[in-house]
Design an enzyme around this catalytic site. Structure first.
Site, PDB file in Angstrom:
ATOM      1  CG  ASP A 103       3.526  10.979  -2.924  1.00 54.18           C
ATOM      2  OD1 ASP A 103       3.391  10.799  -1.703  1.00 54.18           O
ATOM      3  OD2 ASP A 103       4.532  11.561  -3.394  1.00 54.18           O
ATOM      4  CD  GLN A 153       3.312   4.776   2.217  1.00 55.50           C
ATOM      5  OE1 GLN A 153       3.865   5.616   1.535  1.00 55.50           O
ATOM      6  NE2 GLN A 153       2.226   5.043   2.916  1.00 55.50           N
ATOM      7  CE  LYS A 179       4.176   7.637   5.518  1.00 56.40           C
ATOM      8  NZ  LYS A 179       3.809   8.519   4.370  1.00 56.40           N
ATOM      9  CG  ASN A 200      -4.079  16.223  -0.651  1.00 62.14           C
ATOM     10  OD1 ASN A 200      -3.550  15.638   0.279  1.00 62.14           O
ATOM     11  ND2 ASN A 200      -5.384  16.234  -0.814  1.00 62.14           N
ATOM     12  CE  LYS A 240       4.812   7.420  -2.314  1.00 60.19           C
ATOM     13  NZ  LYS A 240       4.146   7.908  -1.078  1.00 60.19           N
ATOM     14  CE  LYS A 298      -3.878   2.208   0.305  1.00 62.41           C
ATOM     15  NZ  LYS A 298      -3.454   2.943  -0.929  1.00 62.41           N
TER      16      LYS A 298
END
Ligand code: NDP
Ligand code: 2IT
Length: 447
Positions: free
Chosen positions: A166, A111, A114, A240, A126, A90
């Site tokens: 992203d 990631q 995280k 964002n 990623k 993910k």
């Protein structure tokens, strides 16, 4: 530094000396882990670090597409499937000219830890491309996304790998990518997150990274009996993450005074309020313009061409929300001199290792990205849950879950830091708490 950590880092540096950002991320995480590795020989015996620093799978592909004049271009496409010990891969997709394998490996590696911290069952990955969406028409972006997904579709799936946005990949790009996946597969799978609300997206997902970072900063400040209310804040970026960081700061009574893009920074000493933020959102998300326009519209604000926000004004907090290594040692010193007591990272790895040392020596609150910006991927996890049960939760329900997740990440990082003898060190705490769960799953599952 623990000998095992030193030998793994040395080997990694020897093998891929050019992957600077990946080596930077690996060095930071592994250095924190010395404390855990000393306490249990099983990690070395099982070669956990050696297995963690190599992606389980790396996919490289060509992405040919035609521009509006019919001219053909070819970009590089990537998906780095880093670790699937605790769930399907993910992580986001980044479309930016600077994208290369080293950058995606740093992002995929971060990631893994995280996603573990979120407490949700997600592995880490990623991907992306060196394609630059800036200045391209909607038609060209669609052509590119269709071509990108024409190859990516065979590698992803709701139980295999679930990409999201992203840098350079927002609602528009996720829409085109999802449409192409569905056409090819003839299946309405929950294979991407960040989808539109009308077609499987989750309320609060667009807001989640920025809101989550402010919630995290709020938790850090609360350990000192303080809060974000009334604080003057420097924010970088205007995409964002930056937009919803500013929105939450305004809601909680703080005063954000800066936003930026890759061309420069605006400083607004009067503060960016809700009306000014609405202008930025329209400028960036619809008109796809530059932040310099802000200073033309609001005369109290000043535009600094080619500058980053740090050091341009006094502020008590800094929330970097643009890109990696956007705060260097001198900029970190300038933040401290200007009264900064809290840095919380919306972006991934925005502070250089020297900058982090400056924060730590000054003993200010410092929330590293893999903890502070985990609200985005956590809410992606909530989007997957809603898709799986074919229900949509309300805005309030998702926001409450996000808020609780951020509180838990903060607590788990703080507790782990204290347990291993470095109280208040969120870098060590986040790395250790994220690592232990992934390592335990890897050991349990064999090889
Ligand atoms: P966007 O593309 O929406 O916005 C990125 C912003 O950062 C833009 O203002 C952009 O300026 C600026 N920027 C990008 N690259 C550079 C650069 N090399 N130098 C200076 N400015 C730059 O991306 P996001 O807001 O989604 O992402 C921002 C950061 O947050 C990234 O580090 C990302 O990895 C991280 N993040 C994002 C999450 C998400 O859910 N979206 C979740 C967790 C982390 P310009 O318009 O000029 O390119
Ligand atoms: O860096 C990140 O955590 C993201 N870009 C979000 C990833 C996701 O799967 O939502």
């Amino acid at each position: 530094m623990n000998k095992y950590v030193a030998s793994v880092l040395e080997e990694l540096t020897k093998k891929q000396p050019w992957e600077k950002e990946f080596l930077q991320a690996a060095d930071e995480v592994l250095s924190s882990l010395s404390l855990v590795l000393d306490s249990d020989p099983v990690y070395q015996k099982q070669k956990i670090l050696e297995r963690m620093v190599v992606p389980e799978r790396t996919i490289l592909f060509q992405v040919p597409w035609a521009d509006d004049k019919g001219e053909i271009h070819v970009n590089n496409g990537y998906r780095v499937e880093f670790n699937s010990a605790i769930g399907p891969y993910k992580g986001g997709l980044r479309f930016h000219p600077s994208v290369n394998l080293g950058i995606l490996k740093f992002l995929g590696f971060e990631q893994v830890f995280k996603n573990s911290l979120t407490t949700l069952p997600m592995g880490g990955g990623k991907g992306g491309s060196d394609f630059d969406p800036k200045g391209k028409s909607d038609n060209e972006v669609r052509n590119f996304c269709n071509s990108f997904m024409r190859e990516l579709y065979r590698h992803i799936g709701p139980n295999t790998d679930v990409p999201a946005g992203d840098i350079g990949v927002g609602g528009r790009e996720i829409g085109f990518l999802f449409g192409q996946y569905k056409r090819i597969r003839n299946s309405y799978d929950s294979v991407l997150t960040g989808k539109g609300l009308e077609w499987g997206g989750s309320l609060i997902r667009p807001e989640a990274t920025g809101y989550g970072n402010v919630y995290f900063a709020q938790e850090m400040l609360a350990t000192k009996g303080d809060s974000v209310e009334g604080k003057t804040v420097l924010v970088s970026g205007s995409g964002n993450v930056a937009q919803y960081t500013v929105e939450k700061l305004i809601q909680l009574g703080a005063k954000p005074i800066s936003m930026s893009d890759s061309n420069g920074t605006i400083i607004d000493p009067d503060g960016i309020d809700a009306e000014k933020l609405a202008f930025v959102m329209d400028l960036k998300n619809n008109k796809r313009g530059r932040i310099s326009e802000y200073a033309k519209k609001y005369s109290g604000a000043k535009y600094h061409e080619g500058k980053r926000p740090w050091g341009l004004a006094k502020a008590e907090m800094a929330l970097p929300s643009a890109t990696q290594n956007e705060i260097n040692e001198d900029e970190a010193k300038a933040l401290i001199e200007n009264g900064c007591i809290c840095v919380s990272e919306g972006a991934n790895m925005p502070s250089s290792p020297d900058a982090i040392r400056v924060y730590q020596n000054a003993k200010i609150l410092y929330g590293p990205g893999k903890a502070a910006n985990a609200g985005g991927v956590a809410t992606s996890g909530l989007e997957m849950s809603q898709n799986a049960i074919r229900l949509s939760w309300t805005r309030e329900e998702v926001d409450e879950k996000l808020h609780n997740i951020m509180k838990n990440i903060h607590k788990n990082a703080l507790d782990a830091a204290a347990e291993y003898g470095t109280p208040g060190n969120y870098v060590n705490g986040a790395n250790i708490a994220g690592f232990k769960k992934v390592a335990a799953a890897m050991i349990a599952q064999g090889f």
